[in-house]
Write an enzyme that holds these catalytic residues in place. Structure first.
Site, PDB file in Angstrom:
ATOM      1  N   ASP A  84      -4.309   9.147   4.235  1.00 11.96           N
ATOM      2  CA  ASP A  84      -4.569   9.995   3.072  1.00 11.96           C
ATOM      3  C   ASP A  84      -5.950  10.614   3.224  1.00 11.96           C
ATOM      4  OD1 ASP A  84      -3.296  10.532   0.213  1.00 11.96           O
ATOM      5  OD2 ASP A  84      -5.475  10.492  -0.003  1.00 11.96           O
ATOM      6  N   SER A  85      -6.063  11.869   2.830  1.00 11.11           N
ATOM      7  CA  SER A  85      -7.326  12.593   2.969  1.00 11.11           C
ATOM      8  C   SER A  85      -7.862  13.050   1.617  1.00 11.11           C
ATOM      9  CB  SER A  85      -7.147  13.827   3.866  1.00 11.11           C
ATOM     10  OG  SER A  85      -6.712  13.471   5.155  1.00 11.11           O
TER      11      SER A  85
END
Length: 213
Positions: A84-85
C-alpha cells in the site's frame, strides 16, 4: 518451477512491475476498509506517521487475502505479498483523492514542491514447507514535482488518472512530464519496490531468481 507468489493487490501497476521483472504472480484483491482501519488504529494509538499508515494497510491486505484462502479451504502453498502506498506532503498523509476537486487541490499543493511516497510491503510465508514468517518494511522515495499552471492541473485531472492512485499521480503514466526528479527507488513510486522485496525474500531464504519461471 518458480516459487508461487500471491499479490494481495488489485493495482495494475504493481502487477506490471512484477511481470516486467519476470515474476508472474496470482492476483487476489482484498476488501479491506482502509479509512476505517486507519481510524481505529489512530483511536487506539494516536496519530500515525505516514510510514506507519502504509505498513498498516499493506499488512491488513496481506493478512486478509491469506485468511480468505484458509476460509475458502484452499491451500496457498505460496508467498503472499501485500502493498500500500501513501504520499507524505507538508506533514500530511494522503491516499487516493476523493474526487476531481480533491485531486486539483492536491496538485495545487504539490506543484513546484516535493513529497515522499511511502510504500508498505508485507510478506507472509504461507508455503507448505515454509517458515510461517509474517513481517514487512517500508520503502520511501522523495518525489520532486514540476511547477504546473492551473490549466495543466485541470487538464491532467480531467484525464481521470490522478483519481486512481495514492498521491494523485502516476510517474509511469501521464504525470511523467510533471515529475522533475526523484531520490530513491523508481519502482517504489510506481507502487512496489523490487529491491526491498528482494531483501524481504532473503529473510525467508528465497532468492529473487526463484520467483521467476
Amino acid at each position: 518451477m518458480a516459487i508461487p507468489l500471491i499479490l494481495a493487490s488489485a493495482s495494475p501497476a504493481r502487477l506490471a512491475t512484477l511481470r516486467s521483472a519476470g515474476v508472474e504472480p496470482t492476483v487476489r484483491a482484498s476488501a479491506v476498509d482502509e479509512p476505517a482501519l486507519v481510524q481505529r488504529a489512530e483511536t487506539e494509538f494516536g496519530e500515525l506517521e505516514a510510514e506507519d499508515v502504509a505498513l498498516l494497510l499493506a499488512r491488513a491486505k496481506c493478512e486478509a487475502v491469506a485468511a480468505g484462502l484458509v476460509e475458502a479451504g484452499e491451500s496457498a502453498d505460496a508467498l503472499v505479498l501485500g502493498c500500500d502506498s501513501v504520499l507524505e506532503l507538508g506533514g500530511q498523509t494522503f491516499g487516493k483523492p476523493a474526487d476531481a476537486a480533491d485531486a486539483i487541490a492536491r496538485w495545487q499543493q504539490m506543484s513546484g514542491g516535493s513529497g515522499v511516497l511511502h510504500t508498505g510491503h508485507w510478506l507472509i510465508d504461507d508455503r507448505d514447507e515454509g517458515t510461517d514468517a509474517t513481517f514487512g518494511a517500508v520503502a520511501s522515495t522523495t518525489v520532486h514535482f514540476a511547477r504546473l499552471s492551473q490549466d495543466e492541473i485541470e487538464a491532467y485531472v480531467a484525464t481521470g488518472e490522478p483519481l486512481e492512485v495514492a498521491g494523485a499521480f502516476k510517474i509511469d503514466g501521464l504525470a511523467g512530464a510533471y515529475i522533475r526528479g526523484i531520490e530513491g527507488d523508481y519502482h517504489n513510486v510506481v507502487g512496489l519496490s523490487l529491491p526491498l522485496l528482494r531483501e524481504l525474500l532473503a529473510e525467508v531464504d528465497v532468492a529473487w531468481h526463484e520467483l521467476r519461471d
